[in-house]
Design a protein around this motif. Structure first.
Motif, short mmCIF file in Angstrom:
data_model
loop_
_atom_site.label_atom_id
_atom_site.label_comp_id
_atom_site.label_asym_id
_atom_site.label_seq_id
_atom_site.Cartn_x
_atom_site.Cartn_y
_atom_site.Cartn_z
N LYS A 1 4.78 13.57 -0.73
CA LYS A 1 6.00 13.41 -1.49
C LYS A 1 7.15 14.09 -0.76
CE LYS A 1 6.06 15.58 -5.41
NZ LYS A 1 5.96 15.98 -6.83
N ILE A 2 8.30 13.43 -0.72
CA ILE A 2 9.50 14.00 -0.12
C ILE A 2 10.65 13.88 -1.12
CG2 ILE A 2 10.11 11.85 1.06
CD1 ILE A 2 10.59 15.15 2.75
N VAL A 3 11.48 14.91 -1.19
CA VAL A 3 12.62 14.91 -2.09
C VAL A 3 13.90 14.80 -1.25
CG1 VAL A 3 13.93 16.25 -3.78
CG2 VAL A 3 11.43 16.27 -3.84
N THR B 1 3.39 7.17 2.82
CA THR B 1 1.98 6.85 3.02
C THR B 1 1.76 6.48 4.47
OG1 THR B 1 1.83 6.03 0.75
CG2 THR B 1 0.04 5.44 2.25
N LEU B 2 0.86 7.18 5.12
CA LEU B 2 0.43 6.88 6.48
C LEU B 2 -0.87 6.10 6.38
CD1 LEU B 2 0.76 7.41 9.57
CD2 LEU B 2 -0.75 9.36 9.24
N LYS B 3 -0.86 4.86 6.92
CA LYS B 3 -2.05 4.01 6.84
C LYS B 3 -2.56 3.71 8.24
CE LYS B 3 -0.73 1.73 2.57
NZ LYS B 3 -0.30 0.49 1.94
N VAL B 4 -3.85 3.99 8.43
CA VAL B 4 -4.53 3.72 9.70
C VAL B 4 -5.87 3.11 9.37
CG1 VAL B 4 -5.38 4.73 11.83
CG2 VAL B 4 -3.55 5.87 10.60
N ALA C 1 -0.38 2.99 13.60
CA ALA C 1 -0.44 3.19 12.16
C ALA C 1 0.84 2.64 11.54
CB ALA C 1 -0.59 4.67 11.83
N THR C 2 0.88 2.63 10.21
CA THR C 2 2.08 2.24 9.48
C THR C 2 2.47 3.38 8.56
OG1 THR C 2 1.39 -0.07 9.51
CG2 THR C 2 3.08 0.52 7.92
N LEU C 3 3.77 3.72 8.57
CA LEU C 3 4.32 4.72 7.67
C LEU C 3 5.21 3.97 6.69
CD1 LEU C 3 4.88 7.64 6.79
CD2 LEU C 3 6.70 7.71 8.51
N THR C 4 4.85 4.02 5.40
CA THR C 4 5.61 3.32 4.36
C THR C 4 6.21 4.33 3.41
OG1 THR C 4 4.05 1.48 4.52
CG2 THR C 4 5.46 1.54 2.58
N LEU C 5 7.50 4.13 3.08
CA LEU C 5 8.20 5.00 2.14
C LEU C 5 8.56 4.18 0.92
CD1 LEU C 5 9.85 6.07 5.20
CD2 LEU C 5 9.30 7.89 3.63
N THR C 6 8.18 4.68 -0.25
CA THR C 6 8.47 3.98 -1.51
C THR C 6 9.22 4.91 -2.44
OG1 THR C 6 6.33 4.61 -2.46
CG2 THR C 6 6.44 2.49 -1.34
N ASP C 7 9.99 4.31 -3.36
CA ASP C 7 10.62 5.13 -4.39
C ASP C 7 9.59 5.42 -5.48
OD1 ASP C 7 10.56 2.86 -6.04
OD2 ASP C 7 12.69 2.44 -5.81
N ILE C 8 10.01 6.13 -6.49
CA ILE C 8 9.09 6.59 -7.53
C ILE C 8 8.53 5.43 -8.34
CG2 ILE C 8 10.67 7.10 -9.44
CD1 ILE C 8 8.10 9.53 -7.96
N THR C 9 9.21 4.26 -8.31
CA THR C 9 8.71 3.10 -9.04
C THR C 9 7.73 2.28 -8.22
OG1 THR C 9 10.46 1.59 -8.30
CG2 THR C 9 10.93 2.92 -10.27
N GLY C 10 7.55 2.63 -6.94
CA GLY C 10 6.63 1.91 -6.09
C GLY C 10 7.30 0.87 -5.19
N LYS C 11 8.63 0.74 -5.29
CA LYS C 11 9.37 -0.21 -4.45
C LYS C 11 9.46 0.34 -3.02
CE LYS C 11 13.87 -2.30 -3.87
NZ LYS C 11 15.28 -2.08 -4.15
N THR C 12 9.12 -0.49 -2.03
CA THR C 12 9.21 -0.08 -0.64
C THR C 12 10.66 0.08 -0.22
OG1 THR C 12 7.13 -1.15 -0.10
CG2 THR C 12 8.60 -0.68 1.75
N VAL C 13 10.98 1.25 0.35
CA VAL C 13 12.33 1.56 0.81
C VAL C 13 12.42 1.35 2.32
CG1 VAL C 13 14.07 3.39 0.96
CG2 VAL C 13 12.63 3.20 -1.06
N GLU C 14 11.42 1.81 3.06
CA GLU C 14 11.36 1.67 4.52
C GLU C 14 9.90 1.54 4.93
OE1 GLU C 14 13.67 1.77 7.04
OE2 GLU C 14 15.43 2.74 6.20
#
Length: 81
Positions: free
Chosen positions: A76-78, A65-68, A26-39
């Motif tokens: 959401k994480i703070v 977001t976990l994508k499979v 799978a892919t785990l994608t982390l984005t900021d609140i504007t939708g920009k990919t961080v990791e």
């Protein structure tokens, strides 16, 4: 399924995941609140844990977001300093 803890986090976040049957990656994608990919991380194995080092991440709210294949789960994480 995926969970993130601790939340809010300061130095790290542990993502515990379980993928659907017959899925091994799978892919785990982390984005900021504007939708920009961080990791973005590749996950292998039907279940496991991925730790994200957040010491150099700016405080704020992030979306994971976990994508499979045809499945995705978002949460959401703070990050607090």
């Amino acid at each position: 399924d995926i969970t993130a803890k601790p939340n809010p986090a300061t130095d790290w976040v542990a993502f515990d995941y379980t993928l659907p049957e017959n899925e091994g990656s799978a892919t785990l994608t982390l984005t900021d609140i504007t939708g920009k990919t961080v990791e973005s991380f590749s996950l292998n194995g039907q279940q496991g844990q991925k730790v994200w080092d957040t010491r150099d991440i700016k405080p704020g709210t992030y979306i994971y977001t976990l994508k499979v294949a045809s499945f995705s789960k978002t949460g959401k994480i703070v990050i607090a300093k």
